[in-house]
Design a protein around this motif. Structure first.
Motif, PDB file in Angstrom:
ATOM      1  N   LEU A  31      37.428  38.391  39.466  1.00  0.00           N
ATOM      2  CA  LEU A  31      37.275  38.961  38.139  1.00  0.00           C
ATOM      3  C   LEU A  31      37.883  40.347  38.065  1.00  0.00           C
ATOM      4  O   LEU A  31      38.469  40.731  37.050  1.00  0.00           O
ATOM      5  N   GLN A  32      37.735  41.115  39.163  1.00  0.00           N
ATOM      6  CA  GLN A  32      38.188  42.499  39.187  1.00  0.00           C
ATOM      7  C   GLN A  32      39.111  42.735  40.383  1.00  0.00           C
ATOM      8  O   GLN A  32      39.016  42.046  41.394  1.00  0.00           O
ATOM      9  N   ARG A  33      39.994  43.727  40.255  1.00  0.00           N
ATOM     10  CA  ARG A  33      40.807  44.216  41.371  1.00  0.00           C
ATOM     11  C   ARG A  33      40.471  45.696  41.510  1.00  0.00           C
ATOM     12  O   ARG A  33      41.081  46.568  40.909  1.00  0.00           O
ATOM     13  N   ARG A  34      39.442  45.968  42.302  1.00  0.00           N
ATOM     14  CA  ARG A  34      38.895  47.317  42.375  1.00  0.00           C
ATOM     15  C   ARG A  34      39.889  48.318  42.958  1.00  0.00           C
ATOM     16  O   ARG A  34      39.805  49.507  42.672  1.00  0.00           O
ATOM     17  N   ASP A  35      40.807  47.824  43.767  1.00  0.00           N
ATOM     18  CA  ASP A  35      41.804  48.744  44.319  1.00  0.00           C
ATOM     19  C   ASP A  35      42.677  49.329  43.215  1.00  0.00           C
ATOM     20  O   ASP A  35      42.974  50.530  43.210  1.00  0.00           O
ATOM     21  N   LEU A  36      43.068  48.496  42.261  1.00  0.00           N
ATOM     22  CA  LEU A  36      43.899  48.979  41.166  1.00  0.00           C
ATOM     23  C   LEU A  36      43.120  49.909  40.245  1.00  0.00           C
ATOM     24  O   LEU A  36      43.623  50.963  39.832  1.00  0.00           O
TER      25      LEU A  36
END
Length: 407
Positions: free
Chosen positions: A203-208
């Motif tokens: 759901l999320q790409r926390r690195d970005l």
């Protein structure tokens, strides 16, 4: 964490910094990007077995610099054969600087690269696409989906931008302000892709999202009196504060009105509200400040039922006058429905027909139709939205909404 995973994380972190360092030193954007890719491939092959070097950033810069100087010298030789050597930079200019510079950079090369990608010789769409590719690390398909254009069109746009700047030498941008709108919009897109991935299993790409916040903090330190920079940072913090509550135990999407607000990051909310208050006190609010104000109303409500939707609608009324785009109008339609009822919201949606692509319009329509009791029409809208969604968590959420209405 496996050695391979550790290597991938390090390479993702350092890639834009290495590219920024090479572009700052040598120019030749396109050739520098190719050299960085070669260095990343070399690291991916060596580090999992030989171990990560003490200074991974310096290692990558050295290897990429060598590949770049080899390529430039080869190009120089070719041009000499064609009797155009006078147009080239002398070979001595390509000597790699001491490694100490690689260990302790005097400036944030990622931030410099960010502003350089927004070069005034490029059109705004090209600036943003190139920055998302070089700094944000997004793939061409991800950028195309963010812009709602075909992948081939975006690939051509990025290629033309790289071709246009590849022969130039760059210094530190002198007029930050003229590049700032494109920079802020780019950071906003990177954050949005991280907060809600457009495709894939996560759901999320926390690195970005984290990188977008980090870079925005850098811009804010550079331009602390710019209200829209402050507003964008506030918006990111107020939005990102909800990230831990947005997904269930198995990664499924949890909508805003069902989230456990005890899991929201109160420190991030407090910082975001403080930044927003400071920005709003300085004059007429811009789009990022208004978006941040809307996020703050949600974050400060003790429950979904206590949300002040009339205030949110008033903020959207101002926002759509400044940015009359389909996304802003879609969000305003939701606010209209919360204040004046779902049929009023559906009437607002009718004006967006033909202007929006993707699943979000049908997803909102399904929600509003469900609230009116039109079960079959709501189910069809949810199924249509699910068929268009490229994010697996969003697909599952929409399919579950549709399945619930079949009972």
């Amino acid at each position: 964490m496996s050695a391979t995973t550790e290597t991938e994380d390090l390479l993702r972190e350092h890639a834009p910094q290495v590219l920024g360092a090479l572009v700052r030193r040598y120019g030749h954007f396109d050739a520098a990007e190719d050299a960085v890719q070669e260095a990343l491939l070399a690291a991916a092959g060596q580090w999992p077995h030989a171990g990560v070097p003490d200074n991974p950033r310096g290692w990558l810069i050295k290897v990429a610099s060598r590949r770049l100087t080899d390529a430039l010298r080869s190009e120089e030789a070719r041009r000499q054969r064609e009797e155009r050597a006078a147009a080239l930079t002398p070979r001595d200019a390509f000597i790699v600087p001491p490694s100490d510079d690689d260990r302790a950079p005097r400036e944030d090369d990622t931030l410099l690269l960010l502003f350089l990608c927004c070069h005034p010789d490029l059109t705004p769409p090209a600036q943003i696409a190139l920055t998302l590719r070089a700094v944000g690390g997004l793939t061409t398909p991800e950028i195309a989906r963010a812009y709602l254009v075909p992948e081939a069109t975006m690939a051509q746009r990025i290629s033309r931008a790289k071709q246009k700047v590849r022969g130039g030498r760059f210094g530190r941008p002198e007029n930050w302000e003229e590049r700032l709108p494109a920079v802020l919009h780019t950071l906003y897109l990177i954050f949005n892709e991280g907060y809600t991935a457009t495709s894939g299993a996560a759901l999320q790409r926390r690195d970005l999202a984290g990188e977008a916040i980090r870079l925005t903090r850098r811009v804010h330190r550079l331009l602390p009196d710019d209200c829209e920079v402050t507003g964008l940072l506030a918006l990111m913090l107020l939005t990102d504060a909800r990230r831990d509550a947005r997904a269930g135990p198995h990664g499924d999407l949890v909508p805003l009105d069902e989230q456990d607000r005890d899991r929201w990051d109160r420190a991030a909310i407090e910082e975001g509200v403080a930044l927003l208050t400071l920005a709003l006190s300085r004059g007429h609010p811009g789009p990022f400040q208004l978006r941040a104000a809307i996020a703050a109303v949600h974050d400060e409500a003790p429950s979904a039922e206590a949300t002040d939707w009339r205030e949110i609608l008033g903020l959207y009324d101002v926002l759509v006058r400044l940015v009359p785009g389909p996304v802003e109008r879609l969000n305003r339609a939701v606010a209209v429905a919360m204040v004046h009822g779902p049929r009023a919201g559906l009437a607002e949606l009718n004006s967006l027909e033909g202007e929006m692509k993707g699943h979000r319009l049908d997803a909102v329509r399904g929600h509003l139709l469900e609230r009116t009791g039109e079960t079959e029409a709501a189910r069809a809208a949810y199924e249509s939205a699910a068929a268009q969604a490229l994010s697996l968590p969003e697909q599952r959420y929409l399919q579950a909404r549709a399945a619930r209405l079949r009972r």
